[in-house]
Design an enzyme around this catalytic site. Structure first.
Site: not given
Ligand code: APR
Length: 249
Positions: A120, A149, A215
């Site tokens: 991303h 720019c 996770n």
């Molecule tokens: N250690 C490991 N995992 C964790 C922790 C932790 N301390 N705290 C939270 N999590 C997990 C949550 O359980 C969840 O599964 O991290 C995840 C966070 O989920 P999202 O916020 O949806 O993150 P992500 O899956 O990376 O989102 C993907 O969505 O909005 C877009 O571009 C944005 O890159 C992002 C994409």
């Protein structure tokens, strides 16, 4: 989480020809960066529509104000946590080739990983909407928004992938190729809900890779694509996994 699962995961990593990692916002939570979903998530406070490419084109100043507050001002102070450091030490030990990350915070590189595919994009760069040139973010001032720019005067955008924008082709191609050939994939801190990034673990799974997932909560992968689920926070599980890998059998 059983010690047996940890030892099993460590054995797979030690025996693998190619291991890579796929990370999401969860790996940076213990660095103080809130996730996007779940309690306190970014999307519980801000409308994702504000991160659409169309909204940015129509309202570059308002969009930049929110992005500067949410990401740039916060990212200037955050540091890699023990989870990032553990992945860097796995690479240094020759046991991890690449980190494919959905994160835009640059913390994997700061921790020492040298081959990071940013699905991303990254807040470390800005790109001109007119001439397409890219610049390190620290080389432009964000005091006046939108930044312009230095070469052609066009509007600069953060080099992050906005909703409805495409993924960088080279990143998508290299990550997919890796997923097709790797023996082990360590999935850390992601819901697996956002596509096309979320496909990577599925491609690895369907091509026979062993999926190790870290996770504290279940994700789209758990009990489906995941072979070894290490339930817990990344800041604790990754250092424990690293120790298990580096401790002789
Ligand atoms: N250690 C490991 N995992 C964790 C922790 C932790 N301390 N705290 C939270 N999590 C997990 C949550 O359980 C969840 O599964 O991290 C995840 C966070 O989920 P999202 O916020 O949806 O993150 P992500 O899956 O990376 O989102 C993907 O969505 O909005 C877009 O571009 C944005 O890159 C992002 C994409």
């Amino acid at each position: 989480m059983s010690d047996g699962a940890l030892r099993n995961a460590a054995d797979h990593i030690r025996d693998a020809r190619t291991t890579f990692a796929f990370t999401g916002a969860g790996i940076s939570v213990e660095s103080g960066i809130p996730p996007f979903r779940g309690p306190g998530g970014v999307w519980s406070k801000h409308d994702p529509a504000l991160f659409e490419m169309g909204y940015f084109r129509r309202n570059p100043e308002a969009s930049w104000k929110l992005i500067r507050e949410l990401f740039y001002e916060r990212f200037n102070t955050v540091k890699p946590n023990k989870a990032h450091t553990a992945l860097a030490e796995l690479e240094a030990a020759g046991l991890l080739t690449t980190v494919v990350t959905q994160n835009i915070d640059g913390l994997h590189q700061k921790a020492g990983n040298t081959h990071v595919l940013e699905y991303h994009g990254s807040t470390s760069r800005v790109q001109c909407m007119s001439c397409r040139r890219k610049y390190p973010t620290e080389s432009v001032s964000l005091d006046t928004l939108p930044p312009k720019c230095p070469d052609c005067g066009g509007v600069l955008k953060p080099d992050i992938v906005f909703f409805s924008e495409g993924i960088p082709d080279d990143v998508h191609r290299e990550a997919t190729q890796l997923a097709r050939s790797a023996d082990v994939l360590i999935v850390v801190g992601t819901t697996g809900e956002v596509q096309p990034a979320g496909r990577i673990p599925w491609v690895a799974h369907h091509n026979g890779a062993t999926i190790i997932e870290i996770n504290p909560n279940e994700s789209a992968y758990t009990y489906k694509a995941t072979d070894i689920y290490l339930e817990g926070k990344a800041g604790r599980m990754l250092p424990e996994l690293l120790e298990a890998v580096l401790t002789p059998r």
